[in-house]
Design a protein around this motif. Structure first.
Motif, mmCIF file in Angstrom:
data_model
loop_
_atom_site.group_PDB
_atom_site.id
_atom_site.type_symbol
_atom_site.label_atom_id
_atom_site.label_comp_id
_atom_site.label_asym_id
_atom_site.label_seq_id
_atom_site.Cartn_x
_atom_site.Cartn_y
_atom_site.Cartn_z
ATOM 1 N N LYS A 188 -17.207 -20.374 49.981
ATOM 2 C CA LYS A 188 -18.663 -20.210 49.942
ATOM 3 C C LYS A 188 -19.382 -21.510 49.559
ATOM 4 O O LYS A 188 -20.344 -21.925 50.217
ATOM 5 C CB LYS A 188 -19.007 -19.115 48.924
ATOM 6 C CG LYS A 188 -20.453 -18.703 48.934
ATOM 7 C CD LYS A 188 -20.647 -17.542 47.986
ATOM 8 C CE LYS A 188 -22.116 -17.196 47.838
ATOM 9 N NZ LYS A 188 -22.310 -16.101 46.902
ATOM 10 N N GLU A 189 -18.863 -22.172 48.525
ATOM 11 C CA GLU A 189 -19.531 -23.377 48.030
ATOM 12 C C GLU A 189 -19.536 -24.478 49.096
ATOM 13 O O GLU A 189 -20.516 -25.173 49.298
ATOM 14 C CB GLU A 189 -18.763 -23.857 46.803
ATOM 15 C CG GLU A 189 -19.637 -24.556 45.787
ATOM 16 C CD GLU A 189 -18.794 -24.948 44.594
ATOM 17 O OE1 GLU A 189 -18.653 -26.156 44.372
ATOM 18 O OE2 GLU A 189 -18.255 -24.047 43.914
ATOM 19 N N ARG A 190 -18.398 -24.607 49.800
ATOM 20 C CA ARG A 190 -18.286 -25.655 50.831
ATOM 21 C C ARG A 190 -19.176 -25.351 52.027
ATOM 22 O O ARG A 190 -19.753 -26.249 52.621
ATOM 23 C CB ARG A 190 -16.833 -25.799 51.304
ATOM 24 C CG ARG A 190 -15.841 -26.044 50.207
ATOM 25 C CD ARG A 190 -16.066 -27.367 49.530
ATOM 26 N NE ARG A 190 -15.191 -27.522 48.396
ATOM 27 C CZ ARG A 190 -15.430 -28.311 47.354
ATOM 28 N NH1 ARG A 190 -16.548 -29.006 47.307
ATOM 29 N NH2 ARG A 190 -14.581 -28.401 46.370
ATOM 30 N N ILE A 191 -19.252 -24.079 52.382
ATOM 31 C CA ILE A 191 -20.098 -23.719 53.527
ATOM 32 C C ILE A 191 -21.567 -23.930 53.155
ATOM 33 O O ILE A 191 -22.378 -24.360 53.978
ATOM 34 C CB ILE A 191 -19.817 -22.267 53.974
ATOM 35 C CG1 ILE A 191 -18.392 -22.157 54.503
ATOM 36 C CG2 ILE A 191 -20.814 -21.797 55.034
ATOM 37 C CD1 ILE A 191 -18.037 -23.097 55.651
ATOM 38 N N GLN A 192 -21.870 -23.708 51.909
ATOM 39 C CA GLN A 192 -23.230 -23.964 51.442
ATOM 40 C C GLN A 192 -23.530 -25.467 51.584
ATOM 41 O O GLN A 192 -24.618 -25.866 51.988
ATOM 42 C CB GLN A 192 -23.348 -23.543 49.976
ATOM 43 C CG GLN A 192 -24.751 -23.702 49.469
ATOM 44 C CD GLN A 192 -24.920 -23.054 48.100
ATOM 45 O OE1 GLN A 192 -24.014 -22.399 47.587
ATOM 46 N NE2 GLN A 192 -26.069 -23.239 47.514
ATOM 47 N N GLN A 193 -22.527 -26.282 51.292
ATOM 48 C CA GLN A 193 -22.722 -27.724 51.445
ATOM 49 C C GLN A 193 -22.904 -28.112 52.912
ATOM 50 O O GLN A 193 -23.745 -28.945 53.238
ATOM 51 C CB GLN A 193 -21.531 -28.476 50.853
ATOM 52 C CG GLN A 193 -21.650 -29.959 51.131
ATOM 53 C CD GLN A 193 -20.893 -30.810 50.163
ATOM 54 O OE1 GLN A 193 -19.930 -30.344 49.539
ATOM 55 N NE2 GLN A 193 -21.310 -32.046 50.037
ATOM 56 N N VAL A 194 -22.108 -27.490 53.796
ATOM 57 C CA VAL A 194 -22.239 -27.751 55.230
ATOM 58 C C VAL A 194 -23.671 -27.445 55.669
ATOM 59 O O VAL A 194 -24.337 -28.259 56.322
ATOM 60 C CB VAL A 194 -21.223 -26.888 56.022
ATOM 61 C CG1 VAL A 194 -21.548 -26.866 57.508
ATOM 62 C CG2 VAL A 194 -19.809 -27.394 55.803
ATOM 63 N N ILE A 202 -18.679 -35.394 56.315
ATOM 64 C CA ILE A 202 -18.249 -34.354 55.364
ATOM 65 C C ILE A 202 -18.301 -32.975 56.029
ATOM 66 O O ILE A 202 -17.369 -32.172 55.908
ATOM 67 C CB ILE A 202 -19.139 -34.393 54.101
ATOM 68 C CG1 ILE A 202 -18.820 -35.653 53.321
ATOM 69 C CG2 ILE A 202 -18.950 -33.148 53.248
ATOM 70 C CD1 ILE A 202 -19.641 -35.859 52.082
ATOM 71 N N VAL A 203 -19.375 -32.732 56.774
ATOM 72 C CA VAL A 203 -19.515 -31.447 57.469
ATOM 73 C C VAL A 203 -18.303 -31.204 58.366
ATOM 74 O O VAL A 203 -17.675 -30.149 58.334
ATOM 75 C CB VAL A 203 -20.823 -31.434 58.304
ATOM 76 C CG1 VAL A 203 -20.816 -30.296 59.310
ATOM 77 C CG2 VAL A 203 -22.030 -31.328 57.383
ATOM 78 N N LYS A 204 -17.958 -32.219 59.144
ATOM 79 C CA LYS A 204 -16.848 -32.066 60.089
ATOM 80 C C LYS A 204 -15.528 -31.815 59.338
ATOM 81 O O LYS A 204 -14.769 -30.918 59.700
ATOM 82 C CB LYS A 204 -16.721 -33.314 60.945
ATOM 83 C CG LYS A 204 -15.665 -33.203 62.006
ATOM 84 C CD LYS A 204 -15.801 -34.303 63.010
ATOM 85 C CE LYS A 204 -14.819 -34.177 64.133
ATOM 86 N NZ LYS A 204 -13.568 -34.873 63.877
ATOM 87 N N HIS A 205 -15.299 -32.602 58.298
ATOM 88 C CA HIS A 205 -14.070 -32.429 57.530
ATOM 89 C C HIS A 205 -13.991 -31.027 56.922
ATOM 90 O O HIS A 205 -12.931 -30.407 56.928
ATOM 91 C CB HIS A 205 -13.993 -33.466 56.415
ATOM 92 C CG HIS A 205 -13.410 -34.763 56.869
ATOM 93 N ND1 HIS A 205 -14.173 -35.825 57.253
ATOM 94 C CD2 HIS A 205 -12.133 -35.140 57.018
ATOM 95 C CE1 HIS A 205 -13.376 -36.814 57.599
ATOM 96 N NE2 HIS A 205 -12.141 -36.433 57.471
ATOM 97 N N LEU A 206 -15.116 -30.564 56.367
ATOM 98 C CA LEU A 206 -15.107 -29.241 55.728
ATOM 99 C C LEU A 206 -14.835 -28.140 56.753
ATOM 100 O O LEU A 206 -14.056 -27.217 56.491
ATOM 101 C CB LEU A 206 -16.438 -28.985 55.011
ATOM 102 C CG LEU A 206 -16.626 -29.736 53.690
ATOM 103 C CD1 LEU A 206 -18.024 -29.517 53.134
ATOM 104 C CD2 LEU A 206 -15.592 -29.283 52.660
#
Ligand SMILES: Nc1ncnc2c1ncn2[C@@H]1O[C@H](COP(=O)(O)OP(=O)(O)OP(=O)(O)O)[C@@H](O)[C@H]1O
Ligand SMILES: [Mg+2]
Length: 358
Positions: A235-241, A314-318
Motif C-alpha cells: 500500500k505504501e509503495r503504491i501510494q508513492q507511485v 522510482i515508479v518503474k522500479h516499484l
C-alpha cells in the motif's frame, strides 16, 4: 562450442594418396633395378604405404589441431573456457572457422554491452554529482554569507537560514530517492503485500496534493464515482507511485488543467489505474528514456520545478518489484497518460461499506 565437430578425412586421404603415388613410383623403379619386380609385391607395398600414411597423418593432424585450437580457446575465452576433448576436434577447418567466427561475434556483442554500460555509468556519476552540487553550493553560499557578517541582521539571518534549510531538505530528498532506487535494484527492499482499496488510496493522494494543485488551479478528479476496488500490493509503495505520477501531472500540467484517475478492470486478475493530464505532453523521442534515473525532458526549463528526474525511475522500479507493468502514452502539447496494472483481491471478510483497508 562443446558440440562434436564433423570429422573429415579428406586431407589425410589426399596426402596419403600423393605419398603413396610417389613411394609406389620409387619402389617400382627400385624393384626394376634390383631385378625382382613383381606386381604383387608392388601392390602390397602400395596398399600398406597408403594405409600407414593415412593413419599417421589423420592422427597427427587431429592431435595437432586439437593442441592449437585448445590454446586459441584458452587465450581468447577467459570468460567461458570450454574444455575440449580430442574427440571433439577434427580436421574439418570449415566447421572450426565457423565456430570461431561465432565465438568472436559473441565476444564483440559482449564488448559492446560493456561499453554501453560503462558510458551509462559515467553519465550516471556525472548526473549524481550535478544534482548534489546545486543544493550543496546553495547551502554553502548562505552559510558563508551569514558567517561573513550577514548573521548580525536578524531578518536576513532567519531568511538565509530558512533557505539553507530548504537546500538541505532538497539534498535529503535526492539521497533518499537514490537510496530507494539502489535498494530496489539490489532487491533489498521487501514489499509488504496487503489487501487494500485503491480508490481510497487515490483519494488520500488527491487530498495530500490538493494545495499543490490549487496553486495552478488544477483539478484532481476520478473519471466517475467508484465503489471500493480491492487490490493486493504494498500500500505504501503504491501510494508513492500515485504521488509521483500525480505530482508530475501537476508540475507539467497547464494552468486550470485537470488530472483524471481512472480505474478499470483489465482482466479477471488485474486492474489498470490510469493517471491522465491535459498538460504539456512529451515528445515521442523522449519516451524510451523517460524512466531512466535523472532523465529529464527539459534540462533547463523545468529545473525551477526542482525535479531531479528520479520520480519516474522510482515508479518503474516499484511497479516492476510488484511484477506489474507500467505504460505511457503522450501527445506533445495535448497531454499524457501513465497507467499501471495491479493484482485484484477479494474483498476482505468483515468489511462492509466504507473500508479502512485490510
Ligand atoms: N505528466 C507529465 N507530463 C509531461 N511531462 C512529464 C510528465 N511526467 C513526467 N514528465 C517528464 O518526464 C521527466 C522525468 O520525470 P520524473 O518524475 O522522473 O522527474 P522529475 O519530475 O523531473 O523529478 P523528480 O520526480 O525526481 O522530482 C520530467 O522532467 C518531465 O519532463
Ligand atoms: Mg517527477
Amino acid at each position: 562450442m562443446a558440440k562434436d565437430f564433423k570429422r573429415s578425412y579428406k586431407f589425410a586421404v589426399k596426402t596419403s594418396l600423393y605419398l603413396t603415388l610417389f613411394m609406389g613410383f620409387i619402389s617400382a623403379l627400385l624393384l626394376i633395378f634390383a631385378g625382382v619386380f613383381s606386381w604383387v609385391l608392388l601392390f602390397a607395398f602400395v596398399i600398406s604405404c597408403f594405409v600407414f600414411s593415412f593413419l599417421i597423418i589423420q592422427y597427427r593432424v587431429e592431435f595437432f589441431i586439437y593442441k592449437k585450437i585448445k590454446k586459441i580457446y584458452q587465450n581468447v575465452s577467459i570468460l567461458s573456457a570450454v574444455p575440449l576433448k580430442p574427440g571433439q576436434v577434427s580436421t574439418d577447418m570449415n566447421t572450426l572457422s565457423q565456430e570461431v567466427e561465432k565465438f568472436v561475434e559473441g565476444k564483440k556483442l559482449e564488448i559492446e554491452t560493456l561499453k554501453i554500460r560503462d558510458s551509462y555509468r559515467k553519465e550516471f556519476m556525472g548526473n549524481i554529482s550535478h544534482e548534489l552540487k546545486t543544493p550543496l553550493f546553495t547551502v554553502q553560499g548562505y552559510i558563508l554569507t551569514l558567517l561573513d557578517g550577514a548573521m548580525k541582521d536578524k531578518k536576513v539571518r532567519k531568511q538565509y537560514l530558512n533557505r539553507a534549510a530548504k537546500g538541505v531538505e532538497r539534498l535529503i530528498y535526492i539521497v533518499k530517492d537514490m537510496d530507494m532506487i539502489s535498494k530496489l535494484e539490489t532487491g533489498e527492499l521487501n514489499l509488504k503485500f496487503e489487501k487494500f482499496d485503491i480508490v481510497e488510496v487515490v483519494q488520500g493522494v488527491f487530498d495530500l496534493l490538493e494545495m499543490k494543485a490549487a496553486k495552478k488551479n488544477i483539478t484532481l478528479v476520478f473519471d466517475t464515482e467508484y465503489e471500493p476496488v480491492w487490490v493486493k500490493a504494498d500500500k505504501e509503495r503504491i501510494q508513492q507511485v500515485l504521488t509521483n505520477l500525480i505530482v508530475n501531472s501537476i508540475k507539467y500540467g497547464k494552468k486550470d488543467g485537470t488530472t483524471e484517475v481512472t480505474i478499470e478492470e483489465l482482466s479477471q486478475k488485474k486492474v489498470i489505474i490510469r493517471v491522465s493530464d491535459n498538460g504539456e505532453g512529451i515528445e515521442k523521442k523522449h519516451l524510451p528514456r523517460l524512466f531512466e534515473r535523472f532523465y529529464r525532458v527539459d534540462k533547463s526549463g523545468s529545473r525551477k520545478e526542482g525535479g531531479s528526474g528520479l520520480g519516474l525511475s522510482i515508479v518503474k522500479h516499484l511497479i516492476e518489484a510488484h511484477e506489474e507493468k507500467i505504460f505511457i502514452e503522450s501527445s506533445f502539447g495535448i497531454g499524457s497518460e501513465f497507467s499501471f496494472t495491479l493484482e485484484k483481491a477479494e474483498k476482505p471478510r468483515g468489511i462492509t461499506d466504507s473500508p479502512e483497508g485490510a
